[in-house]
Design an enzyme around this catalytic site. Structure first.
Site, PDB file in Angstrom:
ATOM      1  CG  ASP A   1     -10.994  -5.277   2.118  1.00  0.00           C
ATOM      2  OD1 ASP A   1     -10.052  -4.733   1.512  1.00  0.00           O
ATOM      3  OD2 ASP A   1     -10.906  -5.661   3.296  1.00  0.00           O
TER       4      ASP A   1
ATOM      5  CE  LYS B   1     -22.497 -21.827  15.263  1.00  0.00           C
ATOM      6  NZ  LYS B   1     -22.053 -20.430  15.079  1.00  0.00           N
TER       7      LYS B   1
ATOM      8  CB  SER C   1      -0.973   0.002   1.178  1.00  0.00           C
ATOM      9  OG  SER C   1      -1.884  -1.070   1.033  1.00  0.00           O
TER      10      SER C   1
ATOM     11  CE  LYS D   1      -8.391  -5.929   6.172  1.00  0.00           C
ATOM     12  NZ  LYS D   1      -8.780  -6.580   4.918  1.00  0.00           N
TER      13      LYS D   1
END
Ligand code: ATR
Length: 281
Positions: A109, A161, A24, A73
């Site tokens: 994203d 799950k 980045s 995040k």
């Protein structure tokens, strides 16, 4: 234009651990420089136990904006003032904007993934998609696909799950989501392939060539569009290339999520071609 750092230079950056492999800084600094914005974008190595202080540091140091990467995040959501609509569903943020100490968390994203995919397929609406994985990256991909009008999204995961949890959490997004989303055990992928147009891997399988494949990749057909969000040509992508499929690694998603972050921070249109060139150099 060369950046001169002076008393008015604004600071941006990325918080991650590890962070030294992040690409980045390359393309964000190229964008600031190209547009003549007096700003720098720096990598910050932030250990999990230091995240709270680091986020406080955004306010204390008037850092204008940061990207957030692994492993912060999700944890970062507890530390900001406001979360945007998409973050409520995705449950993870990769972009923080600082407005005079008031921190807003975004997730770019989903946008990044969709913009990348649009390089391969113009119209996602009506497409049937297999998304493998059920972590934060999968949630962003699924969110983007729902917003683009995908007809069907099968979420396949080793731990079923977690796929079911995504479907439950996204049921509030629209009254159609329960019809669109379906959980799928990994063992059933091969029989489903004839039913899907697009295959997306969001798991970490393929980071190493010796990883056990998610399914028998020889079953991929030429008409499939195959995306792997890992930044390398994984065995899945190699198989897709051999079949003659349209395919893409994770770099376009990386580029476009960064471009969106840039636009959120600066209010200016991101110079995509300049950023793309910085990334490919
Ligand atoms: P991220 O936020 O990047 O999506 P994550 O939440 O750690 O990361 O999710 C990693 C994903 O890769 C999960 O879907 C995980 O499957 P489980 O939910 O069953 O753990 C998947 N994954 C990792 N290693 C895997 C493997 N060897 N085989 C299959 N799936 C794997």
């Amino acid at each position: 234009m060369d950046t001169v750092i002076n008393g008015e230079t604004e600071v941006y950056g990325i918080f991650g651990y590890p962070v030294k492999h992040s690409k980045s800084p390359l393309f964000q600094n190229a964008a600031f420089s190209y547009l003549g914005i007096n700003a720098v974008y720096l990598p910050f190595s932030v250990k999990p136990e230091d995240l709270k202080n680091a986020v406080e540091g955004i306010r204390a140091l008037s850092i204008k904006g940061v990207n957030i990467t692994v492993p912060h995040k999700e944890e970062v959501l507890k530390l900001v003032n406001e979360i945007s609509e998409e973050v409520k569903y995705i449950g993870a943020s990769n972009t923080i904007k600082n407005i005079d100490g008031y921190l807003i968390a975004y997730n770019t994203d989903a946008y990044g993934f969709i913009q990348g995919l649009k390089e391969l397929v113009e119209n996602i609406s009506g497409k049937k998609v297999l998304v493998i994985g059920a972590g934060g990256a999968s949630r962003a991909v699924v969110y983007g696909l729902i917003k683009e009008g995908a007809e069907k999204i099968y979420i396949s995961n080793r731990t079923l799950k977690r796929a079911e949890d995504i479907i439950r959490d996204f049921s509030k997004l629209s009254r159609f989501t329960e019809k669109i989303l379906e959980p799928l055990p990994l063992s059933q992928i091969e029989e489903l392939l004839c039913n899907v147009d697009i295959i997306v891997n969001t798991t970490s399988v393929g980071l190493r060539d010796e990883d056990r494949p998610l399914f028998d990749y020889s079953k991929i057909e030429k008409r499939h569009i195959v995306v792997d969000i890992i930044y390398r040509k994984t065995p899945l992508l190699k198989a897709a290339e051999e079949k003659g499929c349209l395919w893409q690694d994770g770099l376009p998603m990386l580029l476009y999520q960064g471009a969106r972050s840039f636009e959120i921070w600066t209010g200016k249109k991101a110079p995509i071609n300049i950023m793309k060139k910085a990334l490919s150099d």
